[in-house]
Design an enzyme around this catalytic site. Structure first.
Site, PDB file in Angstrom:
ATOM      1  N   ASN A 208      -5.098   6.172  -1.245  1.00  0.00           N
ATOM      2  CA  ASN A 208      -4.345   6.660  -0.093  1.00  0.00           C
ATOM      3  C   ASN A 208      -3.715   8.031  -0.351  1.00  0.00           C
ATOM      4  OD1 ASN A 208      -5.001   4.553   1.547  1.00  0.00           O
ATOM      5  ND2 ASN A 208      -3.190   3.345   1.048  1.00  0.00           N
TER       6      ASN A 208
ATOM      7  N   GLU B 172      -6.762  -1.440  -7.066  1.00  0.00           N
ATOM      8  CA  GLU B 172      -5.912  -0.569  -7.882  1.00  0.00           C
ATOM      9  C   GLU B 172      -4.868  -1.450  -8.595  1.00  0.00           C
ATOM     10  OE1 GLU B 172      -5.993   3.537  -5.241  1.00  0.00           O
ATOM     11  OE2 GLU B 172      -4.525   2.019  -4.736  1.00  0.00           O
TER      12      GLU B 172
ATOM     13  N   HIS C 252      -3.444  -3.639  -5.627  1.00  0.00           N
ATOM     14  CA  HIS C 252      -3.752  -3.114  -4.290  1.00  0.00           C
ATOM     15  C   HIS C 252      -5.220  -3.292  -3.922  1.00  0.00           C
ATOM     16  CE1 HIS C 252      -3.924   0.446  -1.304  1.00  0.00           C
ATOM     17  NE2 HIS C 252      -3.453  -0.622  -0.704  1.00  0.00           N
TER      18      HIS C 252
ATOM     19  N   SER D 266       0.816  -1.215   0.000  1.00  0.00           N
ATOM     20  CA  SER D 266       0.000   0.000   0.000  1.00  0.00           C
ATOM     21  C   SER D 266       0.848   1.263   0.000  1.00  0.00           C
ATOM     22  CB  SER D 266      -0.979   0.013   1.178  1.00  0.00           C
ATOM     23  OG  SER D 266      -0.433  -0.558   2.307  1.00  0.00           O
TER      24      SER D 266
HETATM   25  N1  LIG Z   1      -4.360  -4.275   6.322  1.00  0.00           N
HETATM   26  C1  LIG Z   1      -4.748  -3.408   5.403  1.00  0.00           C
HETATM   27  O1  LIG Z   1      -5.693  -2.643   5.602  1.00  0.00           O
HETATM   28  C2  LIG Z   1      -4.037  -3.367   4.071  1.00  0.00           C
HETATM   29  C3  LIG Z   1      -4.706  -2.801   2.963  1.00  0.00           C
HETATM   30  C4  LIG Z   1      -4.075  -2.818   1.717  1.00  0.00           C
HETATM   31  C5  LIG Z   1      -2.811  -3.347   1.595  1.00  0.00           C
HETATM   32  N2  LIG Z   1      -2.173  -3.856   2.697  1.00  0.00           N
HETATM   33  C6  LIG Z   1      -0.832  -4.433   2.480  1.00  0.00           C
HETATM   34  O2  LIG Z   1      -0.948  -5.844   2.441  1.00  0.00           O
HETATM   35  C7  LIG Z   1       0.227  -6.448   2.991  1.00  0.00           C
HETATM   36  C8  LIG Z   1      -0.164  -7.378   4.116  1.00  0.00           C
HETATM   37  O3  LIG Z   1      -0.896  -6.662   5.071  1.00  0.00           O
HETATM   38  P1  LIG Z   1      -1.789  -7.420   6.168  1.00  0.00           P
HETATM   39  O4  LIG Z   1      -2.589  -6.380   6.841  1.00  0.00           O
HETATM   40  O5  LIG Z   1      -2.450  -8.596   5.584  1.00  0.00           O
HETATM   41  O6  LIG Z   1      -0.640  -7.923   7.188  1.00  0.00           O
HETATM   42  P2  LIG Z   1      -0.742  -9.067   8.269  1.00  0.00           P
HETATM   43  O7  LIG Z   1       0.275  -8.738   9.297  1.00  0.00           O
HETATM   44  O8  LIG Z   1      -2.144  -9.307   8.688  1.00  0.00           O
HETATM   45  O9  LIG Z   1      -0.261 -10.374   7.470  1.00  0.00           O
HETATM   46  C9  LIG Z   1       1.009 -10.521   6.922  1.00  0.00           C
HETATM   47  C10 LIG Z   1       1.335 -12.004   6.851  1.00  0.00           C
HETATM   48  O10 LIG Z   1       2.537 -12.144   6.121  1.00  0.00           O
HETATM   49  C11 LIG Z   1       3.322 -13.155   6.738  1.00  0.00           C
HETATM   50  N3  LIG Z   1       4.714 -12.934   6.379  1.00  0.00           N
HETATM   51  C12 LIG Z   1       5.527 -11.939   6.801  1.00  0.00           C
HETATM   52  N4  LIG Z   1       6.745 -12.070   6.211  1.00  0.00           N
HETATM   53  C13 LIG Z   1       6.667 -13.148   5.392  1.00  0.00           C
HETATM   54  C14 LIG Z   1       7.574 -13.767   4.511  1.00  0.00           C
HETATM   55  N5  LIG Z   1       8.829 -13.309   4.363  1.00  0.00           N
HETATM   56  N6  LIG Z   1       7.182 -14.849   3.817  1.00  0.00           N
HETATM   57  C15 LIG Z   1       5.901 -15.325   3.969  1.00  0.00           C
HETATM   58  N7  LIG Z   1       5.009 -14.788   4.801  1.00  0.00           N
HETATM   59  C16 LIG Z   1       5.377 -13.701   5.496  1.00  0.00           C
HETATM   60  C17 LIG Z   1       3.044 -12.999   8.223  1.00  0.00           C
HETATM   61  O11 LIG Z   1       3.328 -14.204   8.929  1.00  0.00           O
HETATM   62  C18 LIG Z   1       1.567 -12.645   8.212  1.00  0.00           C
HETATM   63  O12 LIG Z   1       0.751 -13.790   8.356  1.00  0.00           O
HETATM   64  C19 LIG Z   1       1.131  -5.294   3.368  1.00  0.00           C
HETATM   65  O13 LIG Z   1       2.001  -5.035   2.303  1.00  0.00           O
HETATM   66  C20 LIG Z   1       0.165  -4.144   3.585  1.00  0.00           C
HETATM   67  O14 LIG Z   1       0.778  -2.883   3.391  1.00  0.00           O
HETATM   68  C21 LIG Z   1      -2.763  -3.895   3.906  1.00  0.00           C
END
Ligand SMILES: NC(=O)c1ccc[n+]([C@@H]2O[C@H](COP(=O)([O-])OP(=O)(O)OC[C@H]3O[C@@H](n4cnc5c(N)ncnc54)[C@H](O)[C@@H]3O)[C@@H](O)[C@H]2O)c1
Length: 521
Positions: A207, A169, A157, A136
């Site tokens: 964003n 996106e 995204h 993001s």
């Molecule tokens: N939460 C939101 O609102 C949101 C919205 C849009 C985009 N994002 C993006 O999505 C991505 C994930 O966000 P999230 O909220 O799901 O995070 P989260 O913390 O809920 O989940 C991330 C997962 O990735 C795993 N992980 C971390 N490093 C790893 C690796 N090297 N190999 C394999 N697995 C790995 C973790 O164990 C975890 O289960 C980020 O890039 C975030 O910026 C989040």
């Protein structure tokens, strides 16, 4: 070469018409789980991998439970539930994803870790496998830069929660092959979501476009114009937002929203339009994160918000006659409103010595108008009429530093006579709604000026991704681009802050009388 296959969304069965056959989702957290669900529902085979093995099983169980709920509510058939379940599997390692033609990563938001994971992926997948990142805030180009084949990497995204937020996106990096984005766009449609195309710039569309709402509201309370609960009421009741900016920050939590404000601001090299506030920086440091910890701008008792009560309208013993400045915005409407409210209206060239004096500026503060029009400031109040009174559920009045309490109370009582809610705030160039809406329209205009997306995608993305009542450009058109421009020019005069300088997109369309959605040839 990348061949575009089509996908049958509703059957949940793999077939050769699909745009992607086998999809690997890396990261089984909040986002990965939702993405895997939607991709499986679109009929693709999906395998999930996470470095924390328990996360994969938790995600799988969560998705199966979700489908079971959908089935019991009649939102999908038992056959679909079964077919989707067969589409879903867990991968023990990244190598198990070798046969995938699309990998979507939704892991921790760190450039080094995302690059490392994609480098691992590149070693096992075929040459035409597409790599998509759900980042993001990071640059898609930067994530792709260290890979052997950056042309197959794109931003993809999603928004949280993925099944309910129907916007995606699609973002090409500087070297991305256009067919990669075309295929991701088709997959998005196959999921039943809405794709929009964005250039690889900080915050992409949503964003970035969302920077105006919270930051301007924070500036308003930082100037002691009003308290946060009143600003929330005004933006809900006068402008029509579903949630006030402080309610929204409490819901999102400051450990998420403040870093995004800082990130976009710094990535744009300290562009004043996106300037964050010391208020949220300090509250974040103090742990007042929002609803999830029971304490944010509002307090929460057992999860229930404690809203500060609103004072009743005063009941003054005497009601003075009312005189309206000849320069007031929407002057005929204001006269009609005063008539409807039973006011004793003065129509002379100048107010009598007893009169309550009303000004209705766009962007200018009440103090400046009282001084420029040589009015007795002790009797002057402003009323915000950017949005027609009939279209709002709340009227907003502003005092100036010299306004007498009896004049303030008389104005408050007069405008509350028909039962409509009234807020009285301190002087503020642009009151609350004008400042916030003009900032939102200006940022949206500048996104178009930078060609980050089309005007149509801008309004679509903001309506779906941020839930604003209207797309910013359509809103600007409705309120009048010249009114928005006047508000911004005057805000710049009052505050001397380049934050309010109008985007060339807005200036040119305003000057030529064109719609803000007008795209030049
Ligand atoms: N939460 C939101 O609102 C949101 C919205 C849009 C985009 N994002 C993006 O999505 C991505 C994930 O966000 P999230 O909220 O799901 O995070 P989260 O913390 O809920 O989940 C991330 C997962 O990735 C795993 N992980 C971390 N490093 C790893 C690796 N090297 N190999 C394999 N697995 C790995 C973790 O164990 C975890 O289960 C980020 O890039 C975030 O910026 C989040």
């Amino acid at each position: 070469m990348i061949v575009a296959f089509r996908c049958d969304a509703t059957q949940g069965q793999s077939d050769m018409s699909q745009v992607f056959q086998r999809v690997g989702v890396i990261g089984a957290g909040a986002m990965g789980r939702g993405i895997a669900q939607m991709v499986a529902q679109a009929g693709c085979q999906v395998s999930i991998y996470d470095s924390a093995p328990a996360a994969c099983e938790a995600a799988r169980q969560g998705i199966l439970a979700q489908w079971s709920r959908m089935s019991s509510k009649g939102k999908c058939s038992a056959d679909q539930e079964q077919a989707w379940g067969q589409n879903l599997s867990i991968a023990a390692s990244i190598n198990d994803m070798a046969g995938c033609d699309l990998i979507i990563e939704a892991i921790v938001e760190r450039l080094d870790v995302k690059r490392e994971v994609f480098a691992q992926v590149e070693q096992c997948v075929s040459a035409d496998c597409v790599l998509a990142t759900n980042t993001s805030s990071l640059s898609v180009t930067a994530i792709a830069a260290t890979l052997k084949h950056p042309e197959r990497v794109a931003g993809y995204h999603f928004f949280n929660p993925v099944p309910l937020m129907r916007l995606v996106e699609v973002i090409p990096g500087l070297k991305t092959n256009s067919q990669v984005c075309e295929r991701l766009t088709q997959l998005t449609k196959d999921m039943g979501h809405t794709p929009v195309s964005a250039q690889d710039t900080p915050g992409f569309i949503v964003n970035h476009a969302g920077r105006g709402y919270g930051t301007e509201a924070l500036r308003i309370i930082s100037e002691s114009v009003s308290d946060f609960a009143t600003v929330d009421r005004i933006l809900r009741d006068q402008a029509g937002f579903r949630l006030g900016p402080f309610e929204l920050m409490d819901l999102t939590a400051l450990d998420v929203s403040h870093p995004v404000m800082e990130s976009v601001y710094h990535q744009y090299f300290e562009e004043p339009r996106y300037r964050p506030s010391v208020i949220t920086a300090q509250r974040l440091a103090g742990g007042l994160l929002g609803k999830k910890v029971g304490e944010g701008f509002y307090n929460y008792a057992d999860g229930v918000v404690q809203t500060p009560p609103e004072a009743d309208a005063p009941t003054p013993a005497m009601m003075p006659p009312v005189w309206v400045s000849p320069k007031a915005a929407r002057r005929p409407e204001l006269y009609q409103l005063l008539k409807d409210l039973g006011a004793d209206i003065e129509t002379g060239q100048a107010p009598s010595e007893r009169a309550l004096i009303l000004v209705a500026p766009l962007g200018m503060d009440v103090t400046t108008l009282a001084a420029v029009e040589r009015l007795d400031p002790t009797r002057v109040l402003g009323i915000d009429l950017l949005i027609p009174d009939a279209a709002t559920r709340r009227r907003v009045l502003a005092t100036n530093p010299a306004t007498r309490a009896d004049m303030r109370d008389a104005a408050h009582a007069l405008f509350a006579r028909d039962g409509k809610a009234v807020s009285v705030i301190k002087d503020s160039g642009g009151f609350v709604t004008q400042r916030v809406l003009a900032t939102i329209v200006n940022i949206a205009s500048d996104i178009c000026q930078q060609s980050i997306c089309t005007p149509q995608d801008l309004d679509l993305a903001v309506s779906l991704g941020l839930g604003y009542p209207k797309g910013p450009l359509a809103w600007g058109d409705e309120l009048g681009p010249t009114n928005i421009l006047e508000t911004l020019f005057n805000l710049q005069t009052v505050y001397g802050d380049p934050r309010y300088r109008p985007s060339p997109w807005l200036r040119r369309r305003g000057a030529l009388g064109l719609s803000l959605k007008h795209q030049e040839i």
